[in-house]
Enzyme design. Structure first.
Site, short mmCIF file in Angstrom:
data_model
loop_
_atom_site.label_atom_id
_atom_site.label_comp_id
_atom_site.label_asym_id
_atom_site.label_seq_id
_atom_site.Cartn_x
_atom_site.Cartn_y
_atom_site.Cartn_z
N LYS A 22 68.92 79.90 45.61
CA LYS A 22 68.21 79.99 47.08
C LYS A 22 66.89 79.27 46.90
CE LYS A 22 64.92 83.42 47.83
NZ LYS A 22 63.54 82.90 48.00
N ASN A 23 66.31 79.40 45.51
CA ASN A 23 65.02 78.57 45.52
C ASN A 23 65.34 77.12 45.23
OD1 ASN A 23 63.82 80.85 46.16
ND2 ASN A 23 63.20 81.57 44.10
N CYS A 117 52.34 87.69 52.39
CA CYS A 117 53.11 88.50 52.58
C CYS A 117 53.03 89.64 51.47
CB CYS A 117 54.74 87.69 52.09
SG CYS A 117 54.71 87.37 50.20
N ARG A 122 49.41 83.94 49.23
CA ARG A 122 50.30 82.71 49.03
C ARG A 122 49.71 81.51 49.93
NH1 ARG A 122 56.49 84.62 48.83
NH2 ARG A 122 56.47 82.79 47.71
N ASP A 310 59.94 86.66 39.43
CA ASP A 310 61.07 86.94 40.20
C ASP A 310 62.02 88.29 39.60
OD1 ASP A 310 61.68 83.92 42.00
OD2 ASP A 310 60.20 85.51 42.25
N ARG A 402 68.10 88.11 52.56
CA ARG A 402 67.45 86.73 52.47
C ARG A 402 67.78 85.99 51.43
NH1 ARG A 402 61.55 86.93 52.19
NH2 ARG A 402 61.86 84.71 52.00
C1 EPZ Z 1 58.35 79.82 44.66
O1 EPZ Z 1 57.42 80.34 45.48
C2 EPZ Z 1 59.59 80.85 44.72
N1 EPZ Z 1 59.95 80.67 46.15
C3 EPZ Z 1 59.13 82.12 44.61
O2 EPZ Z 1 60.41 82.93 44.47
C4 EPZ Z 1 58.73 82.39 42.92
O3 EPZ Z 1 58.40 83.70 42.88
C5 EPZ Z 1 57.47 81.26 42.95
O4 EPZ Z 1 58.00 80.13 43.27
C6 EPZ Z 1 57.22 81.35 41.58
O5 EPZ Z 1 58.18 81.06 40.50
C7 EPZ Z 1 60.78 79.61 46.60
O6 EPZ Z 1 61.19 78.66 45.68
C8 EPZ Z 1 61.22 79.31 47.90
P1 EPZ Z 1 54.08 79.12 43.65
P2 EPZ Z 1 56.15 79.44 45.80
O7 EPZ Z 1 53.50 77.93 44.60
O8 EPZ Z 1 56.33 77.95 45.58
C9 EPZ Z 1 49.65 80.08 44.34
C10 EPZ Z 1 61.67 84.77 45.71
O9 EPZ Z 1 61.71 86.15 45.41
N2 EPZ Z 1 49.42 79.24 45.05
O10 EPZ Z 1 54.48 78.68 42.48
O11 EPZ Z 1 55.24 80.12 46.88
C11 EPZ Z 1 50.25 81.54 44.92
O12 EPZ Z 1 49.49 82.27 45.77
C12 EPZ Z 1 60.46 84.06 45.84
O13 EPZ Z 1 62.75 84.17 45.44
C13 EPZ Z 1 48.25 78.88 45.37
O14 EPZ Z 1 46.94 79.49 44.93
O15 EPZ Z 1 55.36 79.82 44.44
C14 EPZ Z 1 51.07 82.22 43.77
O16 EPZ Z 1 49.98 83.26 43.22
C15 EPZ Z 1 59.26 85.02 45.77
N3 EPZ Z 1 48.02 77.86 46.14
C16 EPZ Z 1 51.08 81.30 42.49
O17 EPZ Z 1 50.38 80.18 42.87
C17 EPZ Z 1 49.14 77.20 46.57
O18 EPZ Z 1 48.98 75.92 47.18
C18 EPZ Z 1 52.60 80.74 42.45
O19 EPZ Z 1 53.03 80.19 43.77
C19 EPZ Z 1 50.35 77.44 46.08
C20 EPZ Z 1 50.54 78.34 45.17
#
Ligand code: EPZ
Length: 424
Positions: A22-23, A117, A122, A310, A402
């Site tokens: 998915k990701n 969420c 996020r 995850d 999802r």
């Molecule tokens: C991706 O989300 C995945 N989703 C998430 O999977 C996964 O948990 C996450 O990466 C971490 O591995 C998809 O790929 C569609 P991040 P993403 O940006 O890109 C903070 C699932 O269950 N952050 O690495 O949104 C954020 O708040 C989902 O499949 C900022 O502060 O994750 C979080 O605390 C859940 N500012 C941390 O970084 C930003 O601009 C990690 O977020 C972006 C992120």
């Protein structure tokens, strides 16, 4: 309202085939915006989130042919709209992965803010920092809860960008924008997840010039134009981990086919620490927990190649059943313990403080009415239900649908006593 009912199922046994990730498929589909030619994506899982991304692309003007199961043919001949659909963005925050490609291809994108969420705020500040560094104007229209990113044609220029946190989405968005920039971009402290490498492989097939994806410093040399390609999605490492845990928690044995061991090394290592047998066979990953005394271990989630956030909730469900106390630390998201309340409804007796949970272990869980508080927590509740005495009724299962393809049937195929029902 759909629900999943799970009864105590005994040890699971058999084989399961892992679907496309998915990701990975979500950013891959977003990347098809970058060319006016046809991109063929194979190994596409049948997921709600994939359907949402197809709608997002169609709204921008993409022609999507999904008549062949598991294959999507996408062609953005010309962009019809530069505005993301607010309802779709609310439904799936990964819609923001279309910002980078739209900026690079069209020079403008208006994106409703995805909002937080259940697992955290996020924000997308790192995505926006990247777009600004590449020369775009970013207007945060707070009143209308949207952001407007634009750049005059030919003004997107390569630059060095340091990510304060190795954000997966920010790395992907910046990498996609940089493929069509003037000059070279360096992303420092980049995310290293396998999905980043999969996206870089697709982009390079399209004619991009990306090096060192999978390390914390990615180099992208901008090119003038990208072309179509054919690309198969990598297997889903989180689904792989989920079924590894299904074998462990039920004390059964499962052969997980179409899985890449190199993408789940932390999960293999941690299960072995719990005395679960894991063999890497030519046919797949064989997990055997039969007739073994399983013991506690501690978990700390980290960006890849650390233990994946995850898998935190499914692994915690498993830890409630092993001998001894475990400590689970969540360092990636600020609020990813919503499943603790639900597991405690089943008798898990877990306590939390800030980002640390103490799991006493050695529990005989009991069936209860519980909620899927996020996609992965929903999977955790199914795992707990498999070993709980009595029936577990899981609501809000749209989260599960999802991100897990054919979830209930895959468990049924392993001997689980599980069904999906419609009930208010
Ligand atoms: C991706 O989300 C995945 N989703 C998430 O999977 C996964 O948990 C996450 O990466 C971490 O591995 C998809 O790929 C569609 P991040 P993403 O940006 O890109 C903070 C699932 O269950 N952050 O690495 O949104 C954020 O708040 C989902 O499949 C900022 O502060 O994750 C979080 O605390 C859940 N500012 C941390 O970084 C930003 O601009 C990690 O977020 C972006 C992120």
């Amino acid at each position: 309202m759909s629900k999943i009912l799970v009864n105590s199922s005994g040890p699971l046994h058999g084989e399961v085939e892992i679907s496309g990730a998915k990701n990975s498929v979500l950013p891959l589909l977003a990347a098809t915006i970058l060319t006016d030619q046809t991109c063929i994506i194979e190994g596409v899982p049948d997921l709600v989130d994939v359907n949402v991304m197809k709608k997002m692309l169609r709204n921008y003007g993409s022609e999507i042919d999904d008549s062949e199961p598991g294959v999507i043919r996408a062609q953005m001949k010309e962009v019809a709209s530069c505005e993301g659909d607010a309802d779709l963005v609310q439904e799936m925050r990964a819609s923001v992965f279309t910002m980078g490609p739209m900026l690079a291809r069209y020079g403008k994108v208006i994106m409703p803010l995805p909002g937080g969420c259940t697992i955290g705020k996020r924000p997308i500040d790192l995505h926006l920092k990247g777009f600004r560094a590449l020369g775009a104007e970013v207007i945060e229209d707070v009143e209308n809860e949207r952001v407007i990113v634009s750049a005059e044609p030919g003004t997107i220029k390569g630059d060095a960008i340091y990510l304060d946190f190795p954000s997966v989405g920010a790395t992907e968005n910046i990498m996609m924008t940089a493929t069509l920039a003037n000059g070279t971009t360096i992303i420092e402290n980049a995310a290293k997840e396998p999905e980043i490498i999969d996206l870089a492989n697709l982009l390079n097939k399209m004619g991009a010039r990306i090096k060192y994806a999978g390390t914390d410093m990615i180099r992208i040399e901008g090119v003038k134009k990208l072309s179509g390609c054919i690309h198969a999605v990598i297997p889903d490492r989180i689904e792989t981990g989920t079924f590894m845990l299904a074998a462990a928690i039920t004390r059964g044995d499962i052969l997980i086919k179409n899985a890449l061991p190199g993408h789940v090394r932390p999960i293999i290592a941690k299960l072995k620490e719990c005395n679960v047998k894991v063999d890497l066979l030519p046919e797949g990953i064989y997990v055997d927990a039969r007739d073994r005394e399983l013991i506690a271990t501690d978990i700390k989630t980290l960006p890849y190649p650390g233990f994946p956030t995850d898998i935190q909730s499914p692994f915690m469900a498993f830890l409630t059943t092993v001998k001894g106390q475990s400590i689970v630390r969540e360092t990636v998201f600020e609020n990813r313990f919503m499943h603790v309340v639900e597991l405690n409804r089943m008798g898990a007796d877990i306590s939390t403080q800030n980002r640390e949970a103490v799991v006493p272990g050695s529990k005989q869980l009991k069936g209860a009415r519980v909620r899927a508080t996020d996609l992965r927590a929903g999977a955790a509740m199914v795992l707990a239900g498999l070993v709980a005495k009595g029936t577990t009724e899981i609501s809000e299962i749209y989260h599960i649908e999802r991100g897990y393809e054919n979830f209930v049937n895959k468990f049924k195929g392993l001997g689980a006593d599980i069904m999906k029902i419609e009930r208010d």
